[in-house]
Design an enzyme around this catalytic site. Structure first.
Site, short mmCIF file in Angstrom:
data_model
loop_
_atom_site.label_atom_id
_atom_site.label_comp_id
_atom_site.label_asym_id
_atom_site.label_seq_id
_atom_site.Cartn_x
_atom_site.Cartn_y
_atom_site.Cartn_z
N HIS A 1 0.84 -1.21 0.00
CA HIS A 1 0.00 0.00 0.00
C HIS A 1 0.87 1.25 0.00
CE1 HIS A 1 -2.72 -2.99 2.06
NE2 HIS A 1 -3.53 -2.51 1.14
N LYS B 1 -1.29 -6.48 -8.01
CA LYS B 1 -1.50 -7.77 -7.32
C LYS B 1 -2.93 -8.29 -7.56
CE LYS B 1 -1.14 -10.49 -3.42
NZ LYS B 1 -2.48 -10.39 -2.88
N ASP B 2 -3.92 -7.38 -7.48
CA ASP B 2 -5.30 -7.79 -7.78
C ASP B 2 -5.57 -7.43 -9.23
OD1 ASP B 2 -6.19 -8.78 -5.17
OD2 ASP B 2 -5.77 -6.74 -4.54
N SER C 1 -2.30 -8.45 3.09
CA SER C 1 -2.75 -8.35 4.49
C SER C 1 -3.00 -9.75 5.05
CB SER C 1 -4.03 -7.54 4.58
OG SER C 1 -3.90 -6.36 3.84
N GLY D 1 -3.02 -1.62 -7.05
CA GLY D 1 -1.91 -2.57 -7.14
C GLY D 1 -2.17 -3.63 -8.20
O1 PAF Z 1 -8.27 -3.72 -3.22
C1 PAF Z 1 -8.92 -3.33 -2.23
O2 PAF Z 1 -8.40 -3.15 -1.12
C2 PAF Z 1 -10.41 -3.09 -2.38
O3 PAF Z 1 -10.98 -4.00 -3.26
C3 PAF Z 1 -10.76 -1.66 -2.77
C4 PAF Z 1 -10.23 -1.32 -4.14
C5 PAF Z 1 -10.20 -0.68 -1.74
C6 PAF Z 1 -12.28 -1.47 -2.81
O4 PAF Z 1 -12.86 -1.72 -1.57
#
Ligand code: PAF
Length: 283
Positions: free
Chosen positions: A37, A150-151, A187, A148
């Protein structure tokens, strides 16, 4: 760092920098912040004058209530990290603040992106993600938003939403941050034992091997077989899926076309923790 809990106070505060034509960046998060983050905050600082980070554990994107309940909320630590790393504004709303109407309806036609991979495994997840990100975009009206890699599917979904809704926001995709050994930061990693973390490294090794094989033009079916074998041989790693897909549509690739880009993506369970990772293959 300024902290706001309501949409009205944040909107009012942002009116001034906006009137001065300052660039605003948004980094949406669900908290439990780690170096991954922080890399988004750093990227945001490079692209804008004012960085807004939101921390909101969005209930509409969880299809498992237990997962939502278990979601860590180390808010004091998060505030410290954001302050230390030069974030200007934290938006920290309650569920009631973001969803005053408990019957609110939302549907965005994301086509197959909503049905494959994470869409199939977690029905409704991307509807929940787009619902909250759209609210945040409308509120903050950022010039840029950092997400990110990552997702990966989430990033493609947000890109699609920006196109559908014709939003004036530039999406910055930030590279995956890994531990020295290669574990993608998440996390969820805190729930892994030392042994679990070691086992999880097989995902990175598999992605690296995949990329090497891809560069050598080894047929996709063969790479798929090799990857599955590597993960299986590690033991105690329960593979949910591994695939090589075209990056934009995320449709599984059977053959490689030279004018397209590809990503290898993997989801596996270790010690009851669902881990997700990916690697761009054309870089
Ligand atoms: O990736 C995340 O942490 C969540 O999916 C997001 C983009 C903050 C939406 O709640």
């Amino acid at each position: 760092m300024e902290i706001f809990n309501t949409q009205d106070t944040l909107r009012e505060y942002l009116a001034k920098p906006r009137a001065k034509d300052l660039k605003i960046a948004l980094v949406p998060t669900m908290g439990a912040l780690h170096e991954g983050h922080i890399s988004l905050i750093s990227a945001a600082k490079k692209h804008a004058d004012i960085v807004v980070c939101s921390i909101f554990v969005n209930p509409t994107q969880f299809n498992d209530p237990k997962d939502l309940e278990k979601y860590p909320k180390p808010i004091e630590n998060d505030i410290q990290l954001l302050t230390k790393n030069g974030c200007d504004i934290l938006f920290l709303p309650s569920v009631e603040e973001m969803y005053p109407d408990t019957n609110e309806q939302w549907h965005l036609d994301l086509g197959r992106l909503d049905q494959i991979w994470e869409g199939a495994q977690r029905p409704g997840h991307f509807q929940g993600v787009t619902q909250i990100v759209y609210k945040l975009f409308t509120l903050v009206q950022p010039d840029v938003a950092c997400f990110g890699q990552k997702d990966f599917q989430q990033v493609m979904v947000i890109q699609r939403m920006i196109e559908i809704k014709q939003l004036n926001v530039e999406l910055i995709i930030c590279p995956i941050i890994r531990s020295n050994e290669g574990l993608a930061l998440s996390s969820r990693n805190v729930r892994l034992s030392l042994n679990g973390k070691k086992k999880a490294l097989v995902l990175y090794r598999t992605l690296q091997a995949t990329k090497a094989a891809f560069k050598e033009n080894i047929p996709i079916a063969e790479i798929q077989h090799l990857a599955e074998k590597m993960i299986d041989e590690e033991g105690e790693v329960d593979l949910e899926y591994f695939a090589i897909s075209e990056t934009r549509t995320l449709e599984r690739a059977d053959t490689i076309e030279h004018n397209k880009d590809y990503v290898a993506h993997v989801v596996a369970w270790i010690e009851g923790v669902r881990l997700i990772d990916n690697m761009l293959l054309n870089d």
